[in-house]
Design an enzyme around this catalytic site. Structure first.
Site: not given
Ligand code: THU
Length: 148
Positions: A52, A61, A63, A97
């Protein structure tokens, strides 16, 4: 005594890897630590966590982090994705993603695990039907063009 097949053992390894990499997540804002583990066509496991940022739109993210790390390591072909989220029930990858995964593996099998006993077994074809992909731009192109 239980005897595990090679593919079961590999799946356990992927699950362990997804759970383990979540410990490295940088998620001071959401406190939602996610881990993703990709099995590449060459048999490697590449893991990623969410990272983040104080400028929240810049968060990546788990993924996508895993995909980008794999591509940077020269891997563009994937056989399985395992995603761990710190939830009582499994959750599936976000839309961004899904789109990034579809670039390389439009039919990728996906297993989502969590803190509870349930699992979600799905695939990218199920999560992102009629995806926009490389062949949408150039119908002659395959989804994974290792030369480009
Ligand atoms: N997140 C992931 O890493 N993967 C997902 O599939 C869903 C959401 C992250 C983004 C953000 O850091 C936190 O989880 C809360 O949305």
């Amino acid at each position: 005594m239980d005897v595990l097949s090679d593919s079961e053992e590999l799946l356990y390894e992927l699950i362990a890897s997804a759970r383990c990499v979540a410990d490295s997540a940088w998620c001071p804002y959401s406190r939602f630590a996610v881990g993703a583990a990709l099995l590449t066509a060459s048999g490697r496991i590449v893991a990623g966590c969410n990272v983040e940022n104080a400028s929240s739109g810049l968060t990546i993210c788990a993924e996508r982090n895993a995909v980008f790390q794999a591509v940077a390591a020269g891997e563009r072909s994937f056989r399985q994705l395992v995603v761990y989220t710190p939830t009582p029930e499994p959750t599936s990858p976000c839309g961004a993603c899904r789109q990034v995964l579809a670039e390389f593996a439009p039919t990728l099998p996906i297993l989502c695990v969590c803190d509870g006993p349930s699992r979600l077994e799905t695939s990218l074809s199920e999560l992102l039907p009629h995806a926009f992909g490389p062949e949408s731009i150039n119908p002659a192109a395959s989804s994974v063009d290792s030369e480009t």
